[in-house]
Each structure stands twice: as C-alpha cells, then as structure tokens.
Design a protein around this motif. Structure first.
Motif, PDB file in Angstrom:
ATOM      1  N   ARG A  84       5.247  13.096   6.263  1.00  0.00           N
ATOM      2  CA  ARG A  84       5.019  13.569   7.640  1.00  0.00           C
ATOM      3  C   ARG A  84       4.559  15.013   7.594  1.00  0.00           C
ATOM      4  N   GLU A  85       3.518  15.320   8.330  1.00  0.00           N
ATOM      5  CA  GLU A  85       3.026  16.693   8.419  1.00  0.00           C
ATOM      6  C   GLU A  85       3.925  17.505   9.338  1.00  0.00           C
ATOM      7  N   VAL A  86       4.241  18.730   8.926  1.00  0.00           N
ATOM      8  CA  VAL A  86       5.096  19.606   9.716  1.00  0.00           C
ATOM      9  C   VAL A  86       4.211  20.516  10.559  1.00  0.00           C
ATOM     10  N   ASN A  87       4.500  20.591  11.854  1.00  0.00           N
ATOM     11  CA  ASN A  87       3.797  21.544  12.718  1.00  0.00           C
ATOM     12  C   ASN A  87       4.113  22.957  12.245  1.00  0.00           C
ATOM     13  N   ARG A  88       3.129  23.830  12.315  1.00  0.00           N
ATOM     14  CA  ARG A  88       3.332  25.195  11.837  1.00  0.00           C
ATOM     15  C   ARG A  88       3.198  26.182  12.983  1.00  0.00           C
ATOM     16  N   VAL A  89       4.090  27.148  13.001  1.00  0.00           N
ATOM     17  CA  VAL A  89       4.042  28.208  13.998  1.00  0.00           C
ATOM     18  C   VAL A  89       2.993  29.238  13.576  1.00  0.00           C
ATOM     19  N   LEU A  90       3.093  29.700  12.341  1.00  0.00           N
ATOM     20  CA  LEU A  90       2.155  30.646  11.772  1.00  0.00           C
ATOM     21  C   LEU A  90       1.796  30.181  10.361  1.00  0.00           C
ATOM     22  N   PRO A  91       0.596  30.442   9.906  1.00  0.00           N
ATOM     23  CA  PRO A  91       0.237  30.042   8.540  1.00  0.00           C
ATOM     24  C   PRO A  91       0.835  30.990   7.495  1.00  0.00           C
ATOM     25  N   ILE A  92       2.126  30.881   7.293  1.00  0.00           N
ATOM     26  CA  ILE A  92       2.825  31.736   6.336  1.00  0.00           C
ATOM     27  C   ILE A  92       2.823  31.041   4.978  1.00  0.00           C
ATOM     28  N   PRO A  93       2.387  31.719   3.927  1.00  0.00           N
ATOM     29  CA  PRO A  93       2.387  31.093   2.598  1.00  0.00           C
ATOM     30  C   PRO A  93       3.812  30.749   2.157  1.00  0.00           C
ATOM     31  N   GLY A  94       3.933  29.626   1.485  1.00  0.00           N
ATOM     32  CA  GLY A  94       5.227  29.200   0.982  1.00  0.00           C
ATOM     33  C   GLY A  94       6.019  28.319   1.919  1.00  0.00           C
ATOM     34  N   VAL A  95       5.592  28.201   3.165  1.00  0.00           N
ATOM     35  CA  VAL A  95       6.281  27.333   4.118  1.00  0.00           C
ATOM     36  C   VAL A  95       5.782  25.910   3.888  1.00  0.00           C
ATOM     37  N   PRO A  96       6.702  24.947   3.676  1.00  0.00           N
ATOM     38  CA  PRO A  96       6.251  23.576   3.419  1.00  0.00           C
ATOM     39  C   PRO A  96       5.466  23.001   4.591  1.00  0.00           C
ATOM     40  N   THR A  97       4.377  22.313   4.273  1.00  0.00           N
ATOM     41  CA  THR A  97       3.538  21.733   5.319  1.00  0.00           C
ATOM     42  C   THR A  97       3.766  20.239   5.482  1.00  0.00           C
ATOM     43  N   HIS A  98       4.482  19.613   4.558  1.00  0.00           N
ATOM     44  CA  HIS A  98       4.767  18.180   4.621  1.00  0.00           C
ATOM     45  C   HIS A  98       6.215  17.920   4.205  1.00  0.00           C
ATOM     46  N   VAL A  99       6.779  16.875   4.748  1.00  0.00           N
ATOM     47  CA  VAL A  99       8.066  16.377   4.282  1.00  0.00           C
ATOM     48  C   VAL A  99       7.876  14.924   3.870  1.00  0.00           C
ATOM     49  N   GLU A 100       8.633  14.493   2.887  1.00  0.00           N
ATOM     50  CA  GLU A 100       8.546  13.106   2.431  1.00  0.00           C
ATOM     51  C   GLU A 100       9.951  12.527   2.385  1.00  0.00           C
ATOM     52  N   GLN A 101      10.112  11.390   3.022  1.00  0.00           N
ATOM     53  CA  GLN A 101      11.388  10.698   3.050  1.00  0.00           C
ATOM     54  C   GLN A 101      11.157   9.242   2.666  1.00  0.00           C
ATOM     55  N   SER A 102      12.127   8.664   1.991  1.00  0.00           N
ATOM     56  CA  SER A 102      11.998   7.254   1.628  1.00  0.00           C
ATOM     57  C   SER A 102      13.320   6.546   1.851  1.00  0.00           C
ATOM     58  N   ALA A 103      13.214   5.257   2.013  1.00  0.00           N
ATOM     59  CA  ALA A 103      14.384   4.396   2.175  1.00  0.00           C
ATOM     60  C   ALA A 103      14.173   3.158   1.320  1.00  0.00           C
ATOM     61  N   THR A 104      15.245   2.676   0.711  1.00  0.00           N
ATOM     62  CA  THR A 104      15.192   1.501  -0.150  1.00  0.00           C
ATOM     63  C   THR A 104      16.311   0.550   0.259  1.00  0.00           C
ATOM     64  N   ALA A 105      16.014  -0.734   0.246  1.00  0.00           N
ATOM     65  CA  ALA A 105      17.022  -1.743   0.561  1.00  0.00           C
ATOM     66  C   ALA A 105      16.757  -2.989  -0.271  1.00  0.00           C
ATOM     67  N   GLU A 106      17.792  -3.766  -0.455  1.00  0.00           N
ATOM     68  CA  GLU A 106      17.626  -5.040  -1.136  1.00  0.00           C
ATOM     69  C   GLU A 106      17.016  -6.048  -0.176  1.00  0.00           C
ATOM     70  N   ILE A 107      16.208  -6.935  -0.723  1.00  0.00           N
ATOM     71  CA  ILE A 107      15.590  -7.983   0.073  1.00  0.00           C
ATOM     72  C   ILE A 107      16.633  -9.066   0.318  1.00  0.00           C
ATOM     73  N   GLU A 108      16.733  -9.497   1.562  1.00  0.00           N
ATOM     74  CA  GLU A 108      17.686 -10.559   1.904  1.00  0.00           C
ATOM     75  C   GLU A 108      17.290 -11.842   1.187  1.00  0.00           C
ATOM     76  N   ARG A 109      18.285 -12.540   0.689  1.00  0.00           N
ATOM     77  CA  ARG A 109      18.013 -13.821   0.015  1.00  0.00           C
ATOM     78  C   ARG A 109      19.259 -14.686   0.090  1.00  0.00           C
ATOM     79  N   TRP A 110      19.029 -15.993  -0.036  1.00  0.00           N
ATOM     80  CA  TRP A 110      20.125 -16.944  -0.018  1.00  0.00           C
ATOM     81  C   TRP A 110      20.775 -16.950  -1.393  1.00  0.00           C
ATOM     82  N   THR A 111      22.096 -16.949  -1.400  1.00  0.00           N
ATOM     83  CA  THR A 111      22.838 -17.058  -2.655  1.00  0.00           C
ATOM     84  C   THR A 111      23.897 -18.143  -2.519  1.00  0.00           C
ATOM     85  N   GLN A 112      24.319 -18.649  -3.613  1.00  0.00           N
ATOM     86  CA  GLN A 112      25.382 -19.646  -3.624  1.00  0.00           C
ATOM     87  C   GLN A 112      26.728 -18.938  -3.484  1.00  0.00           C
ATOM     88  N   PRO A 113      27.626 -19.509  -2.676  1.00  0.00           N
ATOM     89  CA  PRO A 113      28.950 -18.873  -2.501  1.00  0.00           C
ATOM     90  C   PRO A 113      29.790 -18.982  -3.738  1.00  0.00           C
TER      91      PRO A 113
END
Length: 113
Positions: A84-113
C-alpha cells in the motif's frame, strides 16, 4: 526570537504526527485487505485469484489507489500480500513511501475424524 526558534520545531513535530497517522492508516488498510483476501482464498477449491480479487475489493472501499495485491496458493496454505502506498505530507528523505502486509492461512479441507 523564541518564536523563530520554536516554530520550525513545532511545525516539524506536527507534520511528523500527521505522517505517522498516514503510515498507520495505510498499514491498517493493507492488513485488512490481506485478511479479507485470505478468508476468501482459504475456502476449499477457491483459486488464488479470488483471494486477490477480495483484497482488491476491500482496498477499493477504503483507499484511493496505489495498491499492489499478490496471492500465492500452495498445496495447504494461501498467502495474500498487499503493498500500500503511504500518503506523504512532505517529501522528506527516509520516510517510507510504502507498507507491505501479508496474511497466511491454511486451506480448508475435509479430514477424517
């Protein structure tokens, strides 16, 4: 004289607070989009593109653009990464311009009890 010394510092602090709020908002939106994508993609038989589409739909509701979504599905897990791009107030060097986030999950599946 004191005002001439303190005003730039006060303005810098105010802009820093605003920039931090923009960064935090972008991070929260990216986290929410990744989670929405993973929820959709973790359904058994769902293609990875449906996860990416769900993340893009979420971002379409909360942001104005500047987003990249990537979904990867392995045999047992789905991972959605949102940049995701971060809105910037001023173009100050060193200020991050992007953030990255991730999510992981197991895929649902049928299993034997």
């Amino acid at each position: 004289m004191e005002w001439a010394i303190l005003a730039p510092v006060a303005i810098l602090v105010i802009f820093g607070i605003i920039q931090t709020a923009f960064w935090y908002t972008a991070r929260t939106e990216a986290q929410g989009a990744a989670a929405a994508g993973v929820r959709t993609g973790s359904i058994q038989g769902a293609p990875a593109e449906s996860a990416a589409s769900a993340a893009r739909d979420y971002l379409g509701q909360v942001s104005d653009g500047g987003n990249t979504v990537r979904a990867e599905r392995s045999g047992t897990t789905i991972t959605v990464t949102v940049t995701r791009e971060v809105n910037r107030v001023l173009p100050i060097p060193g200020v991050p311009t992007h953030v990255e986030q991730s999510a992981t999950a197991e895929i649902e599946r049928w299993t034997q009890p």
